[in-house]
Design a protein around this motif. Structure first.
Motif, short mmCIF file in Angstrom:
data_model
loop_
_atom_site.label_atom_id
_atom_site.label_comp_id
_atom_site.label_asym_id
_atom_site.label_seq_id
_atom_site.Cartn_x
_atom_site.Cartn_y
_atom_site.Cartn_z
N SER A 147 0.84 -1.20 0.00
CA SER A 147 0.00 0.00 0.00
C SER A 147 0.87 1.25 0.00
N HIS A 148 0.28 2.35 -0.35
CA HIS A 148 0.93 3.66 -0.19
C HIS A 148 -0.12 4.69 0.15
N ARG A 149 0.35 5.78 0.75
CA ARG A 149 -0.59 6.83 1.16
C ARG A 149 -0.66 7.94 0.12
N MET A 150 0.40 8.01 -0.67
CA MET A 150 0.46 9.04 -1.70
C MET A 150 -0.69 8.84 -2.68
N GLN A 151 -1.23 9.95 -3.14
CA GLN A 151 -2.35 9.86 -4.07
C GLN A 151 -1.87 10.04 -5.51
N ILE A 152 -2.27 9.15 -6.38
CA ILE A 152 -1.86 9.24 -7.78
C ILE A 152 -3.03 9.84 -8.56
N VAL A 153 -2.74 10.88 -9.32
CA VAL A 153 -3.82 11.49 -10.11
C VAL A 153 -3.86 10.80 -11.47
#
Lengths: 788, 68
Positions: free
Chosen positions: A780-786
């Motif tokens: 998982s990651h918390r960064m948001q990918i647009v």
């Protein structure tokens, strides 16, 4: 947060306090560093340490009257360290001729030193170092004064002469055969910026400030024997050094007294305890001075006195190499910094807030409350790293949701009628308890979220036992049940925003139920109730068991000696300690007490949400704890058991032995996974409602999917380590199948899918065989990918 | 780095059945806004992130931003 007040607490820490030998040395020679170098066999470095504080150390070291030795902490455990003898050996083995010093411009002022004896030459070289033009006036034809009394009695004349050459090498002018007396002193006072008088004797008595050596004539400073009225060599050296400091301050017009409290001999706050120190006798000299090996052996006896009580007891302080003084400085910096990295965040989130440091601290400094306040401040300022406590807080919110949370009064007599028949009523305490139902909830059993999650199957039995046992002796009071989370995770995480609503919820239940006594089965709950809900009367389940009797269970024979790991959250609750031990003994077990038990209990690593914020640190805690005993461990906090079992040590929960569940010594012990725990809570609520209150949970609340998930042990371990729930994985897979939102690898036939759930994007790699899904990887990651 | 990604990457978009292409993608976390080159489906724009990236560089940047 009041950071100034915090820094004051830090200043109380005695970790950096010097040992008594250094404090009683008028020039504060660093004895610990000195003996440490000797121990290592580095005599040259040891000499450098002497030289650092003692001018003319090659001479002084041979004749020092060593006031340090009579104060040495070793005094009563084998005899004081022979510091003075060690100095002699160090001079012989470690002296190195000084490198030719660069001559600096002497522009700060002109000083006359009257008397070329010991204190005079010390003052002269010290002032020379500070950049003054110094002139010595000596009434005899040589320098050194009383040093010559030691000629042949500790000092060789050739070495005295060699060392005194330093004066001329430095460019200090000397007028020999020049007597200065009271009559002509005034001309010197007029000619020089300041005068140092160190003639050993003087015809007139001046008032001399004992701290600055300044006389009633502002530019006249008097030290040495005239001032001290004794023959101590080291006091003489000290007064010369201190007078030089005063003269420099006088000329540069800086405060004569500021920050000088600890010059000369002073009292150290360090009070090194010798209770556990084994006596070792002084190493005897086989010659006039110690040989190298003898010196090393003698130096090794030095206790290197320093207060390390907290850091010795705490693996957190060890990992970050901090004691409260440095810890608080780090927090202060972390709190004040505006731009840049908050580099102490990780440390602050790695304290279990167990409170052991305060228990062992001789001056009573504890980091627990400081860490708590700091975390609250971080949350308030929006500086708390989101990821540190996110999982635990989501888990708390789950426990307080309808999935788990519920409150029920004891089933009424009316509703229980169907049970009141023989032999049920004769042989079942629970049925009799129901029969005596009064409608007034005197007790509310609150097992807590973690015990319910990991020891699920005991909860119903405990509840029934409580109804039977309590109603038997106390017919007035019914026993209700309340499932939920006390809010400990929010407290640990410093969540000032979440804590009030959590407290209020419990408070409302308490009021609605007619202010019953809470029966608590978790030490963290006990601590949270004490702190936030002092109006609620509580009693531990263990006290209730001890007082009203244990459930009647056939006890199987098992390992009969256990070590009790007390819960840190209730370290001051002596009643709990007593009840637990009483129960253990009643059940026929013997107890091997751990070194750190009861009020000195060590944390398992779960406290303060450390296992969530810093896994390695949590591992340190459990590893430290489990090496304390060979025996299996007995705990009475569900999370302690979880941590200890994960550390590969066999652990019993007190309930395990109460209900006769022996551990199979041949099979590795296992604890429920994070997902199991949430499922267990759901299951518990459903089960209790059905079994005890005869209520059906309308909907299952959980989703069902038309695929079956296969998870290997290996992948399960990864899931746990990465704090990912199976329910989230299922959502990702479900979405990926339905929406076709996934990648496909034609070579391996694997799918890779992602889904953002709340503030985390989960990735799941899987193989699809019809409705069978085999899990390959999860991250998982918390960064948001647009995606656009 | 780019070539390496293209060669070793065998994933295709399951919905669009397209090979992935390397393109600039916007990523956000807390106060941080970046543009990085990542593999994505040219049609539906779904972006591919492997475990090395998620648990390596991305985690490092996330932690760095959290400590700012």
């Amino acid at each position: 947060m009041d950071l100034d007040k915090l820094l004051e607490i830090g200043n109380e820490c005695i970790h950096s306090e010097p040992p008594v030998c250094v404090a009683s040395c008028p020039v504060h020679m660093d004895v610990i560093a000195f003996t440490s170098e000797i121990e290592k066999g580095d005599f040259a470095k040891a000499y450098k340490i002497m030289e650092n504080k003692i001018p003319f150390s090659r001479l002084i070291g041979k004749i020092c009257d060593h006031p340090c030795e009579s104060k040495c902490v070793r005094k009563d455990v084998g005899g004081s360290i022979k510091i003075s003898e060690l100095e002699k050996t160090v001079i012989d083995l470690g002296y190195d001729a000084p490198k030719k010093a660069m001559l600096l411009p002497k522009t700060k002022g002109n000083i006359a030193v009257i008397g070329g004896g010991l204190s005079g030459i010390v003052t002269a070289v010290e002032l020379d170092k500070k950049g003054y033009q110094v002139t010595i006036y000596e009434k005899s034809s040589r320098l050194g004064g009383s040093l010559w009394d030691y000629e042949g009695k500790g000092l060789d004349s050739s070495i005295i002469e060699e060392e005194l050459l330093l004066i001329s090498k430095k460019g200090i002018s000397v007028f020999f055969n020049t007597e200065v007396n009271e009559e002509n002193l005034q001309t010197y006072i007029e000619k020089y910026d300041a005068i140092y008088l160190g003639t050993g004797y003087w015809s007139k008595e001046y008032d001399i400030n004992p701290d600055t050596y300044q006389s009633d004539i502002a530019s006249l400073f008097i030290g040495g024997k005239i001032q001290s009225k004794n023959n101590s060599v080291i006091h003489c050296v000290s007064s010369g050094k201190r007078a030089a400091v005063s003269i420099d301050r006088y000329i540069t017009k800086t405060s004569m007294l500021a920050s000088r409290e600890r010059e000369g001999i002073f009292e150290t706050k360090l009070n090194y305890k010798i209770d556990t120190v084994k006596p070792i006798d002084v190493v005897k000299k086989t010659s006039s001075i110690y040989f190298e090996n003898e010196a090393k052996k003698e130096a090794k006896r030095c206790l290197k006195c320093q207060c390390n009580e907290c850091i010795d007891a705490c693996v957190h302080m060890q990992r970050f190499n901090v004691t409260p003084d440095s810890y608080i400085r780090n927090i202060n910096h972390n709190e004040r910094i505006i731009l840049g990295t908050h580099s102490a965040n990780e440390m602050i989130n790695s304290c279990t807030q167990c409170g052991l440091c305060k228990e062992v601290c001789p001056v009573g400094i504890g980091m627990k409350d400081i860490i708590h306040d700091t975390r609250e401040s971080m949350v308030e300022r929006g500086k708390m790293p989101l990821s540190a406590h996110d999982f635990a807080l989501k888990d708390m919110s789950f426990s307080n949701s309808d999935y788990f949370s519920m409150v029920r009064k004891q089933p009424s007599k009316e509703d229980s009628k169907s049970l009141f028949y023989y032999p049920q009523i004769a042989f079942c305490g629970y049925t009799r308890g129901l029969y005596k139902g009064s409608g007034k909830t005197g007790f509310l059993f609150y097992p807590g979220c973690q015990l319910s999650a990991t020891h699920t199957d005991y909860i119903g039995d405990i509840y029934k036992h409580l109804v039977g046992a309590i109603k038997d002796k106390d017919a007035q009071n019914d026993v209700g049940l309340y499932l939920g989370c006390c809010g400990a995770p929010a407290d640990w995480a410093g969540r000032v925003d979440l804590m009030p609503q959590s407290v209020e919820k419990i408070l409302n239940v308490w009021k609605e139920m007619g202010e019953p006594t809470f029966i608590l089965a978790c030490s963290s709950c006990t601590s949270t109730f004490e702190k936030y809900l002092p109006m609620i009367k509580t009693v531990s389940l263990w006290e209730v068991f001890d007082k009203y009797g244990l459930p009647e269970v056939a006890i199987k024979k098992g390992k009969k000696e256990l070590s009790i790991h007390d819960a840190c959250a209730t370290r001051h609750d002596t009643q709990i300690h007593k009840s637990v031990r009483s129960i253990v003994k009643t059940l026929g077990y013997s107890i091997e007490e751990l070194e750190f038990s009861k009020d000195k209990a060590k944390c398992c690593g779960y406290g303060g949400l450390v296992s969530c914020a810093n896994k390695e640190q949590a591992d340190d805690f459990v590893n430290d704890r489990i090496t304390e005993s060979e025996q299996d461990i007995l705990v009475y906090c569900a999370m302690c058991k979880d941590a200890i079992v994960k550390g590969n040590k066999r652990a019993y929960h007190l309930l395990d032995i109460i209900y006769g569940n022996e551990i199979d010594q041949a099979v590795p012990q296992k604890m429920p996974t994070l997902s199991d725990r949430q499922n267990n809570r759901k299951r518990l609520k459903k089960q209790l409602l059905k079994e005890i209150w005869n209520e059906e949970v309308k909907s299952d609340l959980s989703n069902t999917y038309d695929f079956t998930l296969n998870i290997s042990d290996e992948i399960n371990e990864i899931i746990e380590k990465r704090f990912i729930l199976v329910s989230d994985i299922e959502q990702v897979i479900h979405n990926s199948i339905k929406q076709k939102e996934r990648f496909f690898n034609p070579e391996t036939s694997d799918y890779l899918a992602r889904l953002r759930i709340q503030n985390v994007t989960y990735w799941v790699k899987y193989e699809e065989n019809g409705s069978d899904i085999v899990l390959k990887d999860v991250y998982s990651h918390r960064m948001q990918i647009v995606e656009e | 780095m780019k070539d390496e990604l293209n060669i070793t990457n065998k994933w295709i978009c399951d919905k669009c059945q397209e090979s992935l292409v390397l393109e600039k993608v916007k990523v956000r976390y807390l106060e941080g806004n970046f543009e990085v080159e990542l593999l994505k489906c040219p049609t539906c724009k779904m972006v591919y992130i492997n475990d090395d990236l998620a648990l390596g560089k991305m985690l490092e940047v996330e932690k760095g931003l959290e400590d700012k």
